[in-house]
Scaffold this motif. Structure first.
Motif, PDB file in Angstrom:
ATOM      1  N   ALA A 201     -24.746 110.967 132.192  1.00 41.31           N
ATOM      2  CA  ALA A 201     -24.103 110.976 130.884  1.00 41.31           C
ATOM      3  C   ALA A 201     -25.078 111.399 129.800  1.00 41.31           C
ATOM      4  O   ALA A 201     -26.256 111.036 129.833  1.00 41.31           O
ATOM      5  CB  ALA A 201     -23.527 109.597 130.563  1.00 41.31           C
ATOM      6  N   ALA A 202     -24.560 112.170 128.827  1.00 39.23           N
ATOM      7  CA  ALA A 202     -25.339 112.586 127.668  1.00 39.23           C
ATOM      8  C   ALA A 202     -24.424 113.300 126.699  1.00 39.23           C
ATOM      9  O   ALA A 202     -23.406 113.892 127.096  1.00 39.23           O
ATOM     10  CB  ALA A 202     -26.497 113.511 128.064  1.00 39.23           C
ATOM     11  N   GLY A 252     -30.197 119.022 128.510  1.00 38.93           N
ATOM     12  CA  GLY A 252     -28.766 118.801 128.568  1.00 38.93           C
ATOM     13  C   GLY A 252     -27.922 120.047 128.694  1.00 38.93           C
ATOM     14  O   GLY A 252     -26.691 119.978 128.637  1.00 38.93           O
ATOM     15  N   ARG A 253     -28.553 121.211 128.933  1.00 37.48           N
ATOM     16  CA  ARG A 253     -27.800 122.474 129.027  1.00 37.48           C
ATOM     17  C   ARG A 253     -27.214 122.710 130.410  1.00 37.48           C
ATOM     18  O   ARG A 253     -26.270 123.483 130.569  1.00 37.48           O
ATOM     19  CB  ARG A 253     -28.699 123.654 128.653  1.00 37.48           C
ATOM     20  N   PHE A 254     -27.796 122.041 131.436  1.00 38.01           N
ATOM     21  CA  PHE A 254     -27.382 122.306 132.811  1.00 38.01           C
ATOM     22  C   PHE A 254     -27.111 120.998 133.546  1.00 38.01           C
ATOM     23  O   PHE A 254     -27.733 119.971 133.276  1.00 38.01           O
ATOM     24  CB  PHE A 254     -28.455 123.106 133.556  1.00 38.01           C
ATOM     25  N   ALA A 269     -23.721 125.461 134.029  1.00 35.03           N
ATOM     26  CA  ALA A 269     -24.022 125.530 132.601  1.00 35.03           C
ATOM     27  C   ALA A 269     -22.986 124.690 131.867  1.00 35.03           C
ATOM     28  O   ALA A 269     -21.803 124.679 132.229  1.00 35.03           O
ATOM     29  CB  ALA A 269     -23.989 126.974 132.114  1.00 35.03           C
ATOM     30  N   LEU A 270     -23.433 123.967 130.830  1.00 34.26           N
ATOM     31  CA  LEU A 270     -22.547 123.079 130.095  1.00 34.26           C
ATOM     32  C   LEU A 270     -22.312 123.596 128.676  1.00 34.26           C
ATOM     33  O   LEU A 270     -23.255 124.009 127.993  1.00 34.26           O
ATOM     34  CB  LEU A 270     -23.150 121.673 130.022  1.00 34.26           C
TER      35      LEU A 270
END
Length: 339
Positions: A201-202, A252-254, A269-270
């Motif tokens: 989670a983030a 937090g990008r992936f 990828a987020l």
């Protein structure tokens, strides 16, 4: 080599594996390379390890039918001295965590679907069991794996709030911890047959990997009433397997998802909580049970090929690339990187 090190958990010969206990390997923090590991504690089935947040103490589960946890003092040479051992009251404990204040050790017991809480003393030693809390019923979608609850992970959000991932019940529970006793305050259901295993989670989203249906379910968690709401759902890879681990990149990008069977790590990828598959790489072994990230390095515990393989993450694509470091570790199930 620099002074970094890792502890390695495993399945031992009495628990279906070939390990001898907790192992220690020196680690080069720059390259991620590991020295040849050595056994530093002969303890049964230490399949998951966690460190105390402020003391030099390591905790291990004993993942057998009569579940137990053990505490070890970490010496100046990183050797381990037993501080005590206690039963969990549950069966097959597979995950554990320490509250940020260092007062409680919380254990997820897979076998009977329960959560155990131990009080910790000022030296980090086990100071008595305060609770053994059994989760709700299994969803029974999978008659073998979901006949009853199966707690697979406990995530500590704060000193008094826990999230418990229940594979058997297709749910994530929120438990409030009051003086060492958990009370259920919320239950987030997943689609029947998901078999949730772990979560990451983030940035307002929680990502849950489904071991049974090979899915990743995304929840929006920053909602006005505090409830989790499904936001997205994607396949955990191009080939269905038993998903084992899910974790985020440092920025937090992936998102990374390990799959047993295909023996791959999928990179997503987020964007606004929506995962898009970037690519997949092989884990360099068989049955990746656990993956640990430390900075831009990934450590993969390949349980059935008896190897720990080190990868470096590309800062642009997010994809892992093998560094060339492969260490033989009998039946590895957990890599705990220490500062």
């Amino acid at each position: 080599m620099s002074t970094g090190h890792v502890y390695l958990g495993c399945y031992t010969t009495g628990a279906g594996g070939e390990g001898t206990g907790i192992m220690l390997a020196r680690r080069d923090p720059r390259t991620g390379a590991l020295d040849e590991p050595v056994t530093v504690a002969q303890t049964p089935a230490p399949s998951y390890l966690v460190a105390h947040p402020s003391l030099s103490v390591l905790y291990a589960v004993d993942e057998r039918e009569t579940g137990a946890v053990a505490a070890f003092a970490i010496g100046p040479d990183q050797g381990l001295t037993p501080l005590g051992r206690d039963l969990t009251g549950g069966s097959s404990p597979c995950h554990l965590a320490v509250t940020p204040d260092g007062r409680h050790l919380v254990t997820a017991n897979y076998g009977d679907g329960s959560v155990t809480v131990h009080r910790l003393g000022p030296d980090g030693a086990l100071a008595g069991r305060t609770a053994h809390h059994v989760l709700g019923e299994g969803s029974k979608v999978d008659p073998e794996r979901q006949a009853g609850p199966h707690a697979h992970e406990v995530v500590v959000e704060s000193d008094d709030l826990l999230r418990v991932v229940d594979l058997g019940g297709d749910a994530v529970y929120a438990l409030r911890l009051a003086d060492g006793v958990p009370e259920e305050v919320d239950r987030t259901p997943l689609r029947p047959g998901t078999g949730p295993r772990h979560l990451a989670a983030a940035d307002g989203y929680a990502y849950v990997c489904g071991e049974l249906d090979s899915s990743v379910t995304v929840f929006a968690v920053d909602t006005p009433d505090g409830a989790w709401r499904e936001h997205d759902r994607v396949a955990g890879g191009t080939e269905k397997g038993q998903l084992s681990e899910i974790l985020l990149s440092a920025d937090g990008r992936f998102l990374y998802v390990a799959s047993r069977g295909p023996d791959t790590i999928a990179t997503f990828a987020l964007r606004d909580g929506h995962p898009t598959l970037v690519g997949e790489v092989g884990t360099g072994g068989s049955w990746p049970r656990q993956v640990t990230r430390e900075g831009d390095l990934l450590y993969v515990a390949n349980e059935r090929s008896h190897t720990v393989v080190v990868f470096r993450l590309d800062p642009d694509t997010g994809l892992p690339a093998p560094t060339g470091c492969v260490r033989h570790v009998p039946s590895p199930t957990c890599v705990r990187v220490m500062s």
